[in-house]
Scaffold this motif. Structure first.
Motif, PDB file in Angstrom:
ATOM      1  N   VAL A  40       0.868  -1.183   0.000  1.00 53.01           N
ATOM      2  CA  VAL A  40       0.000   0.000   0.000  1.00 53.01           C
ATOM      3  C   VAL A  40       0.906   1.235   0.000  1.00 53.01           C
ATOM      4  O   VAL A  40       2.064   1.160  -0.370  1.00 53.01           O
ATOM      5  N   GLY A  41       0.367   2.389   0.366  1.00 57.18           N
ATOM      6  CA  GLY A  41       1.184   3.597   0.446  1.00 57.18           C
ATOM      7  C   GLY A  41       1.782   3.979  -0.897  1.00 57.18           C
ATOM      8  O   GLY A  41       1.156   3.821  -1.947  1.00 57.18           O
ATOM      9  N   SER A  42       3.021   4.469  -0.869  1.00 55.17           N
ATOM     10  CA  SER A  42       3.646   4.993  -2.088  1.00 55.17           C
ATOM     11  C   SER A  42       3.883   3.902  -3.125  1.00 55.17           C
ATOM     12  O   SER A  42       3.860   4.178  -4.335  1.00 55.17           O
ATOM     13  N   SER A 139      -8.381   2.641   3.128  1.00 54.23           N
ATOM     14  CA  SER A 139      -8.993   3.273   1.959  1.00 54.23           C
ATOM     15  C   SER A 139      -8.063   3.193   0.753  1.00 54.23           C
ATOM     16  O   SER A 139      -8.483   2.864  -0.361  1.00 54.23           O
ATOM     17  N   VAL A 140      -6.778   3.491   0.973  1.00 53.12           N
ATOM     18  CA  VAL A 140      -5.789   3.381  -0.111  1.00 53.12           C
ATOM     19  C   VAL A 140      -5.664   1.937  -0.570  1.00 53.12           C
ATOM     20  O   VAL A 140      -5.597   1.646  -1.777  1.00 53.12           O
ATOM     21  N   ALA A 141      -5.633   1.001   0.389  1.00 53.49           N
ATOM     22  CA  ALA A 141      -5.512  -0.418   0.038  1.00 53.49           C
ATOM     23  C   ALA A 141      -6.673  -0.866  -0.832  1.00 53.49           C
ATOM     24  O   ALA A 141      -6.481  -1.575  -1.828  1.00 53.49           O
ATOM     25  N   HIS A 142      -7.893  -0.481  -0.463  1.00 52.54           N
ATOM     26  CA  HIS A 142      -9.062  -0.877  -1.254  1.00 52.54           C
ATOM     27  C   HIS A 142      -8.988  -0.276  -2.650  1.00 52.54           C
ATOM     28  O   HIS A 142      -9.350  -0.940  -3.632  1.00 52.54           O
ATOM     29  N   GLN A 143      -8.516   0.951  -2.756  1.00 48.14           N
ATOM     30  CA  GLN A 143      -8.477   1.624  -4.058  1.00 48.14           C
ATOM     31  C   GLN A 143      -7.385   1.060  -4.962  1.00 48.14           C
ATOM     32  O   GLN A 143      -7.636   0.770  -6.137  1.00 48.14           O
ATOM     33  N   THR A 144      -6.166   0.907  -4.418  1.00 52.98           N
ATOM     34  CA  THR A 144      -5.035   0.607  -5.298  1.00 52.98           C
ATOM     35  C   THR A 144      -4.053  -0.417  -4.718  1.00 52.98           C
ATOM     36  O   THR A 144      -2.922  -0.499  -5.197  1.00 52.98           O
ATOM     37  N   ARG A 154      -9.177  -5.590  -3.264  1.00 49.76           N
ATOM     38  CA  ARG A 154     -10.606  -5.244  -3.269  1.00 49.76           C
ATOM     39  C   ARG A 154     -11.486  -6.390  -2.777  1.00 49.76           C
ATOM     40  O   ARG A 154     -12.625  -6.168  -2.365  1.00 49.76           O
ATOM     41  N   GLU A 155     -10.971  -7.619  -2.825  1.00 54.05           N
ATOM     42  CA  GLU A 155     -11.753  -8.760  -2.346  1.00 54.05           C
ATOM     43  C   GLU A 155     -11.678  -8.915  -0.833  1.00 54.05           C
ATOM     44  O   GLU A 155     -12.540  -9.571  -0.243  1.00 54.05           O
ATOM     45  N   VAL A 156     -10.653  -8.354  -0.222  1.00 54.20           N
ATOM     46  CA  VAL A 156     -10.440  -8.632   1.207  1.00 54.20           C
ATOM     47  C   VAL A 156     -10.505  -7.390   2.088  1.00 54.20           C
ATOM     48  O   VAL A 156     -10.741  -7.511   3.300  1.00 54.20           O
ATOM     49  N   VAL A 157     -10.286  -6.193   1.522  1.00 54.17           N
ATOM     50  CA  VAL A 157     -10.272  -4.961   2.321  1.00 54.17           C
ATOM     51  C   VAL A 157     -11.438  -4.080   1.887  1.00 54.17           C
ATOM     52  O   VAL A 157     -11.502  -3.635   0.735  1.00 54.17           O
ATOM     53  N   ALA A 158     -12.357  -3.839   2.802  1.00 56.12           N
ATOM     54  CA  ALA A 158     -13.506  -2.988   2.502  1.00 56.12           C
ATOM     55  C   ALA A 158     -13.102  -1.517   2.539  1.00 56.12           C
ATOM     56  O   ALA A 158     -12.245  -1.114   3.335  1.00 56.12           O
ATOM     57  N   ALA A 159     -13.737  -0.717   1.705  1.00 53.99           N
ATOM     58  CA  ALA A 159     -13.550   0.728   1.775  1.00 53.99           C
ATOM     59  C   ALA A 159     -14.256   1.265   3.011  1.00 53.99           C
ATOM     60  O   ALA A 159     -15.398   0.890   3.292  1.00 53.99           O
ATOM     61  N   PRO A 160     -13.620   2.137   3.785  1.00 59.13           N
ATOM     62  CA  PRO A 160     -14.310   2.735   4.944  1.00 59.13           C
ATOM     63  C   PRO A 160     -15.531   3.540   4.491  1.00 59.13           C
ATOM     64  O   PRO A 160     -15.564   4.083   3.377  1.00 59.13           O
ATOM     65  N   ASP A 164     -16.699   7.986   8.275  1.00 54.45           N
ATOM     66  CA  ASP A 164     -15.509   7.562   9.012  1.00 54.45           C
ATOM     67  C   ASP A 164     -14.240   8.035   8.316  1.00 54.45           C
ATOM     68  O   ASP A 164     -13.271   8.441   8.966  1.00 54.45           O
ATOM     69  N   LEU A 165     -14.228   7.984   6.986  1.00 57.17           N
ATOM     70  CA  LEU A 165     -13.037   8.383   6.247  1.00 57.17           C
ATOM     71  C   LEU A 165     -12.801   9.880   6.353  1.00 57.17           C
ATOM     72  O   LEU A 165     -11.657  10.327   6.567  1.00 57.17           O
ATOM     73  N   LEU A 166     -13.847  10.682   6.251  1.00 57.42           N
ATOM     74  CA  LEU A 166     -13.666  12.128   6.384  1.00 57.42           C
ATOM     75  C   LEU A 166     -13.226  12.497   7.803  1.00 57.42           C
ATOM     76  O   LEU A 166     -12.397  13.399   7.990  1.00 57.42           O
ATOM     77  N   ALA A 167     -13.757  11.797   8.805  1.00 57.47           N
ATOM     78  CA  ALA A 167     -13.295  12.036  10.178  1.00 57.47           C
ATOM     79  C   ALA A 167     -11.815  11.684  10.313  1.00 57.47           C
ATOM     80  O   ALA A 167     -11.055  12.387  10.990  1.00 57.47           O
ATOM     81  N   ALA A 168     -11.386  10.607   9.651  1.00 51.52           N
ATOM     82  CA  ALA A 168      -9.970  10.224   9.691  1.00 51.52           C
ATOM     83  C   ALA A 168      -9.104  11.261   8.998  1.00 51.52           C
ATOM     84  O   ALA A 168      -8.008  11.595   9.471  1.00 51.52           O
ATOM     85  N   ILE A 169      -9.565  11.788   7.877  1.00 51.47           N
ATOM     86  CA  ILE A 169      -8.789  12.813   7.167  1.00 51.47           C
ATOM     87  C   ILE A 169      -8.670  14.069   8.016  1.00 51.47           C
ATOM     88  O   ILE A 169      -7.595  14.673   8.102  1.00 51.47           O
TER      89      ILE A 169
END
Length: 266
Positions: A40-42, A139-144, A154-160, A164-169
């Protein structure tokens, strides 16, 4: 379990032996309980910079994983027992039952930081950690997420969920506004990523996000361009940035995130 792997050309050449050994050791410890190993990440966002970036990895395991396994995994992957060629390794292990559902919690079984430029840390109690880092990473893991072993992200990690995601940001921006323990360029570039995500709903690599943010936030363009120049240097020779301008920019980012949250009714 399907044993898939992304095109190895997606992984920088200098990291391939290390990641292959990381996967081998993870399989040896987790055995049939291992579901996926994901970059994930960069790495996932296509902007890994050798000497500057960390290696970010998400591991997903079945709930039947023995309780001793996260401790064993932390030991076998710790630098220099497994020498990390990057600035550091940030590896998080989740149970498949937790990570398959959206959550605003941290929820990990192991959070391992190790490497030549990272303080060693192996934590097994998710209740002690601020959740926002993990929500954004999922969120990054689910996307890319880049599959190194096992089932695709995408099969194992759900998007938040979006609230919840906006609160995290928002929490992430507050953390970077305080500045403690963070390079100035990283604070600015993470702010750029947050602004672009709020506008587009997509995570971009830091430099790509900086290009878009510089167009939208014209008055901060010199600061953003200076942050990019600093980011392109090794971590040990990062450039100083005007502290007052960094704080002002991050205040603007907070306002943009809050505006997005209000518009979404969160």
């Amino acid at each position: 379990m399907a044993h898939t792997r992304e095109d190895p050309r997606s992984v920088p050449t200098e990291l391939r032996p290390y990641l292959a050994e990381l996967v081998r050791r993870t399989r040896a410890v987790c055995g049939p309980h291992l579901v996926s190993v994901l970059a994930v990440g960069s790495l996932a966002l296509g902007d890994y910079r050798h000497g500057r970036s960390d290696i970010d990895v998400t591991v997903v395991v079945e709930p039947s994983l023995p309780g001793s396994a996260p401790h064993d995994l932390a030991g076998t992957l710790a630098h220099p027992r497994l020498p990390c060629p990057a600035a550091g390794l940030e590896l998080v292990v989740y149970g498949a039952d937790f990570v398959r559902r959206p959550s605003g919690a941290a929820g990990y079984l192991l959070d391992l930081n190790t490497g030549p430029l990272l303080p060693d840390r192996a934590d097994f109690d998710a209740a002690r950690s601020p959740a926002f880092w993990y929500v954004i990473d999922r969120s990054v893991a689910h996307q890319t997420g880049l599959t190194l072993f096992g089932r695709p992200a995408r099969e194992v990690v759900a998007a938040p969920d979006r609230p919840d995601l906006l609160a995290a940001i928002r929490a992430s921006v507050r953390e970077h506004s305080d500045g403690e323990g963070h390079l100035a360029d990283n604070r600015v570039l993470n702010g750029c990523r947050s602004v672009v995500f709020c506008r587009t709903g997509r995570w971009l690599a830091k430099r790509a996000a900086a290009r878009e943010a510089a167009l939208a936030e014209e008055e901060f363009r010199p600061l953003i361009e200076a942050a990019v120049r600093s980011f392109e240097r090794p971590r040990s020779s990062a450039l100083p940035l005007p502290a007052a301008e960094v704080r002002t920019f991050l205040a603007r980012v907070r306002a943009r995130v809050d505006q997005t949250a209000r518009s979404a009714g969160t």
